[in-house]
Design a protein around this motif. Structure first.
Motif, PDB file in Angstrom:
ATOM      1  N   CYS A 494       0.714  -1.164  -0.111  1.00  0.00           N
ATOM      2  CA  CYS A 494      -0.039   0.099   0.195  1.00  0.00           C
ATOM      3  C   CYS A 494       0.778   1.217   0.036  1.00  0.00           C
ATOM      4  CB  CYS A 494      -0.927  -0.005   1.335  1.00  0.00           C
ATOM      5  SG  CYS A 494      -2.110  -1.314   1.445  1.00  0.00           S
ATOM      6  N   ALA A 495       2.130   1.056   0.516  1.00  0.00           N
ATOM      7  CA  ALA A 495       2.869   2.169   0.442  1.00  0.00           C
ATOM      8  C   ALA A 495       3.355   2.775  -0.898  1.00  0.00           C
ATOM      9  CB  ALA A 495       3.931   2.088   1.447  1.00  0.00           C
ATOM     10  N   GLU A 496       3.337   1.725  -1.703  1.00  0.00           N
ATOM     11  CA  GLU A 496       3.840   2.124  -3.009  1.00  0.00           C
ATOM     12  C   GLU A 496       2.934   2.674  -4.098  1.00  0.00           C
ATOM     13  OE1 GLU A 496       5.819  -1.360  -4.788  1.00  0.00           O
ATOM     14  OE2 GLU A 496       7.250  -1.381  -3.230  1.00  0.00           O
ATOM     15  N   VAL A 497       1.693   3.173  -3.540  1.00  0.00           N
ATOM     16  CA  VAL A 497       0.781   3.775  -4.541  1.00  0.00           C
ATOM     17  C   VAL A 497       0.516   5.220  -4.148  1.00  0.00           C
ATOM     18  CG1 VAL A 497      -0.473   1.419  -4.835  1.00  0.00           C
ATOM     19  CG2 VAL A 497      -1.281   2.716  -2.904  1.00  0.00           C
ATOM     20  N   GLU A 498      -0.130   5.901  -4.788  1.00  0.00           N
ATOM     21  CA  GLU A 498      -0.270   7.350  -4.554  1.00  0.00           C
ATOM     22  C   GLU A 498      -1.221   7.534  -3.573  1.00  0.00           C
ATOM     23  OE1 GLU A 498      -1.183  11.319  -6.996  1.00  0.00           O
ATOM     24  OE2 GLU A 498      -1.567   9.469  -8.041  1.00  0.00           O
ATOM     25  N   GLY A 499      -2.419   7.022  -3.435  1.00  0.00           N
ATOM     26  CA  GLY A 499      -3.589   7.572  -2.536  1.00  0.00           C
ATOM     27  C   GLY A 499      -3.395   6.476  -1.337  1.00  0.00           C
ATOM     28  N   TYR A 500      -2.260   6.343  -0.872  1.00  0.00           N
ATOM     29  CA  TYR A 500      -2.062   5.163   0.003  1.00  0.00           C
ATOM     30  C   TYR A 500      -3.102   5.552   1.539  1.00  0.00           C
ATOM     31  CZ  TYR A 500       1.014   8.476   2.140  1.00  0.00           C
ATOM     32  OH  TYR A 500       1.567   9.871   2.744  1.00  0.00           O
ATOM     33  N   HIS A 501      -3.256   7.063   1.640  1.00  0.00           N
ATOM     34  CA  HIS A 501      -4.038   7.317   2.895  1.00  0.00           C
ATOM     35  C   HIS A 501      -5.574   6.902   2.582  1.00  0.00           C
ATOM     36  CE1 HIS A 501      -4.091  10.434  -0.290  1.00  0.00           C
ATOM     37  NE2 HIS A 501      -5.375  10.648   0.075  1.00  0.00           N
ATOM     38  N   ARG A 502      -5.932   6.667   1.330  1.00  0.00           N
ATOM     39  CA  ARG A 502      -7.392   6.030   1.271  1.00  0.00           C
ATOM     40  C   ARG A 502      -7.529   4.641   1.400  1.00  0.00           C
ATOM     41  NH1 ARG A 502      -8.547   7.550  -4.633  1.00  0.00           N
ATOM     42  NH2 ARG A 502     -10.386   6.220  -4.083  1.00  0.00           N
ATOM     43  N   VAL A 503      -6.384   3.831   1.880  1.00  0.00           N
ATOM     44  CA  VAL A 503      -6.282   2.352   1.924  1.00  0.00           C
ATOM     45  C   VAL A 503      -6.589   2.056   3.474  1.00  0.00           C
ATOM     46  CG1 VAL A 503      -5.035   0.132   1.594  1.00  0.00           C
ATOM     47  CG2 VAL A 503      -4.988   2.135   0.090  1.00  0.00           C
ATOM     48  N   VAL A 504      -7.327   0.969   3.624  1.00  0.00           N
ATOM     49  CA  VAL A 504      -7.668   0.477   5.235  1.00  0.00           C
ATOM     50  C   VAL A 504      -7.031  -1.000   5.050  1.00  0.00           C
ATOM     51  CG1 VAL A 504      -9.161  -0.115   6.912  1.00  0.00           C
ATOM     52  CG2 VAL A 504      -9.679   1.961   5.447  1.00  0.00           C
ATOM     53  N   SER A 536     -11.874   4.246  -8.447  1.00  0.00           N
ATOM     54  CA  SER A 536     -12.874   4.644  -7.342  1.00  0.00           C
ATOM     55  C   SER A 536     -12.885   6.264  -6.987  1.00  0.00           C
ATOM     56  CB  SER A 536     -12.379   3.881  -6.075  1.00  0.00           C
ATOM     57  OG  SER A 536     -12.275   2.381  -6.260  1.00  0.00           O
ATOM     58  N   PRO A 537     -13.981   6.460  -6.591  1.00  0.00           N
ATOM     59  CA  PRO A 537     -14.162   7.937  -6.399  1.00  0.00           C
ATOM     60  C   PRO A 537     -13.141   8.502  -5.330  1.00  0.00           C
ATOM     61  CG  PRO A 537     -16.287   7.011  -6.483  1.00  0.00           C
ATOM     62  CD  PRO A 537     -15.205   5.776  -6.617  1.00  0.00           C
ATOM     63  N   PRO A 538     -12.660   9.577  -5.417  1.00  0.00           N
ATOM     64  CA  PRO A 538     -11.492  10.099  -4.416  1.00  0.00           C
ATOM     65  C   PRO A 538     -12.020  10.030  -3.016  1.00  0.00           C
ATOM     66  CG  PRO A 538     -12.584  12.114  -5.786  1.00  0.00           C
ATOM     67  CD  PRO A 538     -12.903  10.809  -6.174  1.00  0.00           C
ATOM     68  N   ASP A 539     -13.413   9.997  -2.774  1.00  0.00           N
ATOM     69  CA  ASP A 539     -13.753  10.269  -1.355  1.00  0.00           C
ATOM     70  C   ASP A 539     -14.154   8.826  -0.741  1.00  0.00           C
ATOM     71  OD1 ASP A 539     -15.685   9.610  -3.083  1.00  0.00           O
ATOM     72  OD2 ASP A 539     -17.429  10.975  -2.054  1.00  0.00           O
ATOM     73  N   THR A 540     -13.657   7.661  -1.519  1.00  0.00           N
ATOM     74  CA  THR A 540     -13.996   6.293  -0.917  1.00  0.00           C
ATOM     75  C   THR A 540     -12.738   5.686  -0.579  1.00  0.00           C
ATOM     76  OG1 THR A 540     -13.738   5.462  -3.306  1.00  0.00           O
ATOM     77  CG2 THR A 540     -15.993   6.046  -2.569  1.00  0.00           C
ATOM     78  N   THR A 541     -12.837   4.572   0.017  1.00  0.00           N
ATOM     79  CA  THR A 541     -11.620   3.907   0.486  1.00  0.00           C
ATOM     80  C   THR A 541     -11.498   2.604  -0.057  1.00  0.00           C
ATOM     81  OG1 THR A 541     -12.999   3.099   2.374  1.00  0.00           O
ATOM     82  CG2 THR A 541     -11.988   5.203   2.954  1.00  0.00           C
ATOM     83  N   VAL A 542     -10.229   1.903   0.025  1.00  0.00           N
ATOM     84  CA  VAL A 542      -9.921   0.571  -0.658  1.00  0.00           C
ATOM     85  C   VAL A 542      -9.840  -0.229   0.805  1.00  0.00           C
ATOM     86  CG1 VAL A 542      -8.897  -0.714  -1.936  1.00  0.00           C
ATOM     87  CG2 VAL A 542      -9.369   1.580  -2.781  1.00  0.00           C
ATOM     88  N   HIS A 543     -10.337  -1.506   0.891  1.00  0.00           N
ATOM     89  CA  HIS A 543     -10.013  -2.256   1.933  1.00  0.00           C
ATOM     90  C   HIS A 543      -9.252  -3.302   1.652  1.00  0.00           C
ATOM     91  CE1 HIS A 543     -13.055  -0.439   4.854  1.00  0.00           C
ATOM     92  NE2 HIS A 543     -13.658  -0.030   3.723  1.00  0.00           N
ATOM     93  N   GLU A 556      -7.384  -9.926  -0.233  1.00  0.00           N
ATOM     94  CA  GLU A 556      -8.670  -9.298  -0.782  1.00  0.00           C
ATOM     95  C   GLU A 556      -8.566  -7.885  -0.667  1.00  0.00           C
ATOM     96  OE1 GLU A 556     -12.575 -10.199   0.506  1.00  0.00           O
ATOM     97  OE2 GLU A 556     -12.221 -12.519   0.510  1.00  0.00           O
ATOM     98  N   VAL A 557      -8.572  -7.483  -2.157  1.00  0.00           N
ATOM     99  CA  VAL A 557      -8.453  -6.071  -2.325  1.00  0.00           C
ATOM    100  C   VAL A 557      -9.786  -5.505  -2.826  1.00  0.00           C
ATOM    101  CG1 VAL A 557      -7.146  -4.165  -3.542  1.00  0.00           C
ATOM    102  CG2 VAL A 557      -6.081  -6.145  -3.039  1.00  0.00           C
ATOM    103  N   GLU A 558     -10.707  -4.782  -2.113  1.00  0.00           N
ATOM    104  CA  GLU A 558     -11.862  -4.468  -2.412  1.00  0.00           C
ATOM    105  C   GLU A 558     -12.133  -2.931  -2.506  1.00  0.00           C
ATOM    106  OE1 GLU A 558     -16.193  -6.261  -0.710  1.00  0.00           O
ATOM    107  OE2 GLU A 558     -15.421  -4.332   0.635  1.00  0.00           O
ATOM    108  N   ASP A 559     -12.825  -2.388  -3.754  1.00  0.00           N
ATOM    109  CA  ASP A 559     -13.001  -0.902  -3.845  1.00  0.00           C
ATOM    110  C   ASP A 559     -14.443  -0.770  -3.808  1.00  0.00           C
ATOM    111  OD1 ASP A 559     -14.017  -0.951  -6.679  1.00  0.00           O
ATOM    112  OD2 ASP A 559     -12.040  -1.836  -6.855  1.00  0.00           O
ATOM    113  N   ARG A 560     -14.834   0.164  -4.073  1.00  0.00           N
ATOM    114  CA  ARG A 560     -16.343   0.845  -4.232  1.00  0.00           C
ATOM    115  C   ARG A 560     -16.238   1.858  -5.177  1.00  0.00           C
ATOM    116  NH1 ARG A 560     -18.111   1.150   2.204  1.00  0.00           N
ATOM    117  NH2 ARG A 560     -17.081  -0.884   2.901  1.00  0.00           N
ATOM    118  N   GLY A 561     -15.650   1.318  -6.265  1.00  0.00           N
ATOM    119  CA  GLY A 561     -15.832   2.243  -7.548  1.00  0.00           C
ATOM    120  C   GLY A 561     -16.964   1.854  -8.620  1.00  0.00           C
ATOM    121  N   LEU A 562     -16.576   2.138  -9.822  1.00  0.00           N
ATOM    122  CA  LEU A 562     -17.439   2.164 -10.762  1.00  0.00           C
ATOM    123  C   LEU A 562     -17.697   0.487 -11.316  1.00  0.00           C
ATOM    124  CD1 LEU A 562     -15.955   4.679 -13.230  1.00  0.00           C
ATOM    125  CD2 LEU A 562     -17.840   4.791 -11.690  1.00  0.00           C
ATOM    126  N   GLY A 563     -16.827  -0.582 -10.974  1.00  0.00           N
ATOM    127  CA  GLY A 563     -17.188  -1.760 -11.359  1.00  0.00           C
ATOM    128  C   GLY A 563     -16.862  -2.073 -12.346  1.00  0.00           C
TER     129      GLY A 563
END
Length: 732
Positions: A494-504, A536-543, A556-563
């Protein structure tokens, strides 16, 4: 090829059938002429002669019936009895002729030879013959007149002559015309027979009525006209018919006819003796004329008959021999062609399914390939098929040569990828070391934050450089000798991606991953997480979470994006399950291609599914052989991991670029302030870099983090993995 061979055989069979059909048609035409000649003889013997005998018997019965009825009308009992005896004899002869006629025309040969028209005429004559007994009974009972009786018999004779017309047919036009005129002459003799019946009745009755005189004149005129028409069609036979037509017998009879016509009605115009003396010689000479003309016609038909037989032998015999020879030649030729085509087919299949793939495999393994040995020439002779084989030889040489060139091109591109990746990695590692030195000297929080961001960008650049190594089939330089906790691998990825602060991160069960797979798994997870963040929208998180399962460890890497649609999901899963050979044009979904290659390297299963929240869930199943257990670890957030990771001595990379640094090079941690919303939820306020106390906390935290990373990199440099070069020492 079997269907093509079948079609070739079908075409050859069609040609042979056409040839056989042409022969059959020619043979039929010739055989038909021969059969016509044969049927003429059959009809003459089985139909013509019995009919002629029947006609003569009916003609005689007609004359005897006219004489008997005339004597009955006159009342001459003695003469009537004599006439009755002669009539019974004539009737007996007629009945015998009818029996012979019926037995003959109903025979097998006669039925085969007769045409439909002949059969119809025979049926009509048979019907007239069936009416003969009734006609005789009426005549004996005196219920019919003499003219009606003679008319009945004349009708029977007329049906006989219609039968003669149907059987007097020959294929030669001249002979057919000659037969027609002979039949016309024969009708003249029938008219003479009618005259005989009429005058014989007149003589017996002793009077010549006006009606009989008129009928006699009509018959005489028809008889002479018919004879003239018949003779007109026989210009070449004057030597045969002129002596008869101009002879004394016919001349004396014609003079008697003229005398009877001139005398007119009244008493009997001539005595019976005078009539018989004039008629019988004339009738005999005309009958002999018919026989002589028939013999001449037969002699004339001999030549055409012989030609018919010759044509029959040539068409039916030699033609059949030619057809059989053609069939044998076609079959042998077809077998030879099919054999050559099968050899050509086998050579093509061998090239496409065996040799060319084998060449590609050898080229992929780096072996040298001899084009002439892999594409030997095909020898099929010098005919058209041999020329096709020669052309195919050139085609297969070109195909093998192109395969070699393409393999060399791909190997060259791979080497370029590897060279570029190694060079970029060396530069990035140097950049990271320089950033470490600068971070050690900087004390200002703002400058330290900017350096941290640059360090994070460099870490992401290193992962992109590793993508080139994955595409080229080479292995990355990062590696570990000892197992690494899965929780640390998740945080490092997760530290190797840009939006790491959105990762749980939810590490789940305690587990460790074998060191040889740590670098690739971090890279694989980083690609999946980056995809999840990108879509994924910028206001969502990735678990991101993990758990032990029966066959290994699942992440498991789960997003709440467009699908993704079902079709795209299936296509993506197929790409992950069996990634194809990378081509320069395969730029779409490059991240999934890299994930598939990394997963294939360690037998890891990656599958994309629909998320219950509308996005996509990436499931990574790590096999049991790569997973081992360890003491439970508490669930940490990403910011807590940034502080905890430096104290993990197990994260010792084989190369200079440590994954520990990748996992912690994030923005400066935010100090958590205990504040809550009206509903009781915690609130994390934005950092305030200008506050002195907070700045000191951040500086102390980053200093500790920096010391840990330096220690980890120093240990990694001192203990490189066996058989692998340090990334920093690669080609620059």
């Amino acid at each position: 090829m079997s269907s093509r061979t079948s079609r070739l055989r079908a075409k050859i069979a069609f040609l042979l059938a056409s040839l056989a059909a042409l022969w059959a048609f020619a043979a039929f035409v010739t055989v038909r002429d021969g059969l016509t000649l044969l049927w003429i003889r059959t009809l003459d013997s089985e139909v013509g002669r019995p009919t002629n005998a029947l006609v003569q018997s009916v003609q005689e019965e007609r004359r005897r019936s006219a004489v008997y009825l005339a004597l009955e009308e006159k009342g001459d009992t003695a003469a009537s009895a004599t006439a009755r005896s002669a009539l019974d004899t004539a009737r007996q002869h007629t009945d015998e002729a009818v029996s012979v006629f019926r037995n003959s025309v109903r025979g097998t040969a006669a039925r085969w030879a007769q045409s439909d028209t002949t059969a119809a005429r025979l049926s009509e004559l048979d019907a007239r013959l069936n009416a003969l007994p009734a006609e005789r009974s009426d005549m004996d009972a005196g219920r019919v007149e003499r003219s009606a009786v003679t008319a009945f018999y004349t009708g029977v004779v007329g049906k006989g002559y219609e039968i003669f017309e149907t059987i007097s047919v020959f294929s030669d036009r001249d002979i057919n015309s000659r037969l027609g005129h002979l039949l016309t002459l024969s009708r003249g003799r029938e008219l003479l027979s009618q005259e005989d019946a009429l005058i014989s009745g007149v003589i017996a009755a002793g009077r010549f009525s006006p009606a009989e005189a008129a009928e006699f004149g009509r018959i005489v005129g028809a008889q002479r006209y018919t004879r003239s028409v018949g003779v007109a069609g026989l210009p070449d036979d004057t030597a045969i018919y002129q002596p008869v037509l101009e002879g004394q017998e016919l001349g004396r009879f014609q003079a008697l006819e003229d005398q009877i016509v001139l005398q007119g009605p009244g008493a009997a115009p001539v005595t019976a003796a005078a009539w018989r003396a004039a008629l019988d010689p004339a009738l005999a000479s005309l009958a002999q004329l018919d026989i002589d003309l028939a013999d001449a016609t037969i002699d004339q038909a001999t030549g055409p008959g012989v030609m018919i037989v010759v044509r029959l032998i040539l068409a039916a015999g030699l033609g059949l021999i030619a057809v059989v020879a053609s069939i044998i030649l076609s079959i042998t030729t077809a077998r030879a062609i099919v054999h050559q085509l099968r050899l050509l087919r086998d050579a093509a299949d061998d090239l496409a399914t065996v040799r060319l793939p084998r060449v590609v495999e050898r080229l992929a393994a780096g072996e040298e390939v001899d084009i002439e040995a892999e594409a030997p020439p095909l020898a099929f002779g010098s005919d058209e098929i041999g020329q096709v084989g020669h052309a195919f030889t050139k085609a297969q040489e070109t195909a093998v040569r192109v395969a070699v060139d393409q393999a060399e091109l791909r190997r060259g591109v791979r080497d370029v990828f590897v060279s570029l990746a190694r060079r970029n990695q060396a530069l990035i590692h140097s950049q990271l070391r320089l950033l470490d030195d600068m971070e050690c000297r900087v004390t200002d929080p703002t400058d330290l934050e900017e350096l941290f961001r640059v360090d994070h960008l460099a870490t992401r650049m290193r992962r992109n450089a590793e993508n080139l190594l994955v595409l080229s089939g080479a292995t990355a330089g990062r590696g570990w000798r000892r197992p690494v906790p899965v929780a640390d691998i998740l945080r490092a990825a997760c530290a190797e991606v840009e939006g790491y602060h959105r990762v749980v991160i939810q590490p789940g069960d305690a587990a460790e991953l074998a060191g040889r797979a740590v670098g690739d798994v971090i890279h694989l997870l980083a690609e999946l997480v980056e995809n999840a963040l990108s879509f994924s929208p910028p206001d969502t998180t990735v678990h991101v979470k993990g758990a032990r399962v029966g066959t290994g460890h699942v992440l498991e890497v789960e997003d709440r994006g467009l699908g993704m649609s079902e079709a795209v999901l299936d296509e993506s899963n197929e790409l992950l399950r069996d990634p194809p050979e990378f081509k320069l044009t395969s730029t779409a979904r490059l991240g999934l291609f890299v994930v598939g290659r990394l997963a294939q390297r360690h037998e890891i299963e990656v599958q994309l599914r629909r998320s219950p929240y509308g996005g996509v869930t990436a499931i990574v199943l790590i096999p049991e052989k790569l997973v081992s257990g360890r003491p439970p670890a508490s669930e940490l957030t990403l910011l807590e991991a940034a502080v905890a990771l430096p104290s993990v001595p197990e994260m010792r990379p084989r190369a200079a670029a440590a994954p520990v640094a990748l996992a912690v090079r994030a923005e400066p941690p935010v100090r958590v302030v205990t504040a809550r919303t009206p509903s009781g939820l915690p609130v994390r306020p934005k950092p305030n870099p200008s506050a002195p106390a907070q700045a000191r906390d951040i500086r102390d935290l980053m200093s500790a983090f920096q010391r840990g990373t330096q220690r980890g990199r120093a240990e990694a440099v001192e203990t490189p993995a066996e058989g692998e070069n340090n990334d920093a020492a690669t080609d620059r």
